[in-house]
Design an enzyme around this catalytic site. Structure first.
Site, PDB file in Angstrom:
ATOM      1  N   TYR A 188      -2.401  -0.449  10.003  1.00 15.06           N
ATOM      2  CA  TYR A 188      -2.283  -0.864   8.666  1.00 15.06           C
ATOM      3  C   TYR A 188      -1.273  -1.000   7.918  1.00 15.06           C
ATOM      4  O   TYR A 188      -0.585  -1.750   7.352  1.00 15.06           O
ATOM      5  CB  TYR A 188      -3.579  -0.421   7.833  1.00 15.06           C
ATOM      6  CG  TYR A 188      -3.766  -0.559   6.477  1.00 15.06           C
ATOM      7  CD1 TYR A 188      -3.736  -1.947   6.104  1.00 15.06           C
ATOM      8  CD2 TYR A 188      -3.591   0.239   5.305  1.00 15.06           C
ATOM      9  CE1 TYR A 188      -3.948  -2.389   4.645  1.00 15.06           C
ATOM     10  CE2 TYR A 188      -3.495   0.264   4.103  1.00 15.06           C
ATOM     11  CZ  TYR A 188      -3.902  -1.278   3.830  1.00 15.06           C
ATOM     12  OH  TYR A 188      -3.835  -1.538   2.360  1.00 15.06           O
ATOM     13  N   THR A 193       0.767  -1.294  -0.051  1.00 24.35           N
ATOM     14  CA  THR A 193       0.086   0.081  -0.010  1.00 24.35           C
ATOM     15  C   THR A 193       0.680   1.291   0.021  1.00 24.35           C
ATOM     16  O   THR A 193       2.000   1.276   0.490  1.00 24.35           O
ATOM     17  CB  THR A 193      -0.948   0.077   1.248  1.00 24.35           C
ATOM     18  OG1 THR A 193      -1.494   1.250   1.384  1.00 24.35           O
ATOM     19  CG2 THR A 193      -0.087  -0.157   2.705  1.00 24.35           C
TER      20      THR A 193
END
Length: 340
Positions: A144, A120
């Site tokens: 995350y 990501t």
């Protein structure tokens, strides 16, 4: 190039199901492993071998790798909601780091030569509002992002010790759906802006929440680089072919368009595509969000033949709307059959 079977973990989910389509469209044999916690069995074509289970189940993974003679793994399985990661960090370190480490170990033990990891752009943290390159420092801003960054490090260390090369693909904001409406974003309770806005347009939600009007951006709302999911899936296939062509190299590449839109600009585009204004509700910032994320995609363009084919915001929204309408009809048909 000799094509070999590819295991797609999370292949019944949003991005994974599009990767399955992209691989099949280019002739690659595909196998799917998914625990169906967020994915859907119907999202996997009937003629694709499917295994229901956990990527951390070493015995299951070992059997799949051997049974199908797997030559590469595309690893999508994981959790992706930033605010949830702030509230429940242990879930993210388990699903995204611990289970990925177990999957990598299974791959190493089985002698799988290639591994592609779904990472990501969030690993860059609270960066400047400029296109970010892979050489920029990573500074994960939330659990995350940290859980993904930790897995990137595991892969880098693994590749120094074992004969397996890898590619880390750092996604920017994924949106849209297969232009042929073969798959799309189907989960319930999504936090993705375009998905949420279209659900509101179709009456599934009362409104769209806009989180934060005080960011240092052109209109005060967060800016993101929205990439069509089919272009993202194509990048995975090109990455696989790059790894197979040069087994001695490892890659880390951004996947985005190098241009961004603010939340309000996206909602204005949704209004134009659906032909009516979508109700909006202004709220404060969400925990873990950053002002802007834009991709420098130079490395991907220079390393592979990948070229964007769907890099128009209104096309992204139109493809997503087509899928959302189809999904709504599918669920209404299912409910009618249940009540018959």
């Amino acid at each position: 190039m000799t094509q070999f079977p590819v295991l797609v973990t999370g292949g019944a989910g949003y991005i994974g199901s599009h990767a399955v389509l992209a691989l099949r469209d280019r002739g690659w044999p595909v196998v799917v492993l998914d625990d169906l916690s967020t994915g859907f069995r119907w999202a996997v074509p009937d003629d694709v071998p499917f295994h229901h289970g956990d990527v951390a189940d070493g015995d299951l993974v070992k059997r799949i790798l051997a049974e199908h003679d797997i030559g590469a793994i595309m690893h999508f399985a994981g959790s992706i909601i930033v605010p949830e990661s702030v509230e429940n960090p242990l879930k993210y370190y388990d699903n995204n780091t611990g289970k990925s480490r177990a999957m990598i170990q299974s791959a190493v033990e089985a002698g799988v030569p290639h591994f592609i990891f779904s990472s990501t752009a969030s690993v860059y943290g609270e960066a400047e509002a400029k296109p970010l390159s892979e050489d920029d420092p990573i500074q994960p801003f939330n659990p995350y992002a940290m859980s993904k960054a930790m897995t990137e490090r595991v892969l880098a260390d693994m590749a120094k010790a074992h004969p397996m090369n890898y590619c880390v693909l750092r996604y920017f904001n994924v949106a849209g759906a297969d232009p042929q409406a073969r798959s799309g974003q189907s989960g319930v309770g999504s936090t993705h802006l375009i998905k949420v806005a279209l659900e509101a347009a179709l009456g599934k939600r009362s409104e769209v929440a806009v989180f934060g009007l005080d960011y240092p951006t052109r209109d005060g709302t967060g800016i993101r680089d929205y990439i069509h999911v089919s272009d993202l899936a194509a990048a995975h296939v090109h990455a696989l072919e790059a790894l197979a062509a040069q087994p001695e190299r490892n890659l880390t590449m951004n996947v985005g368009y190098a241009k961004g839109f603010s939340v309000l600009e996206v909602l204005d585009a949704v209004d134009r595509v659906v032909g009516k204004p979508v109700p909006r509700r202004m709220e404060g910032r969400r925990a873990g969000d950053v002002p802007a994320l834009l991709a420098d995609n130079t490395r991907l363009l220079a390393t592979t033949p990948w070229q964007p084919e769907h890099d128009d915001l209104e096309q992204i929204i139109a493809d997503a709307l087509r899928w959302e309408t189809k999904l709504q009809a599918m669920r209404e048909d299912e409910k009618a059959r249940e009540n018959a």
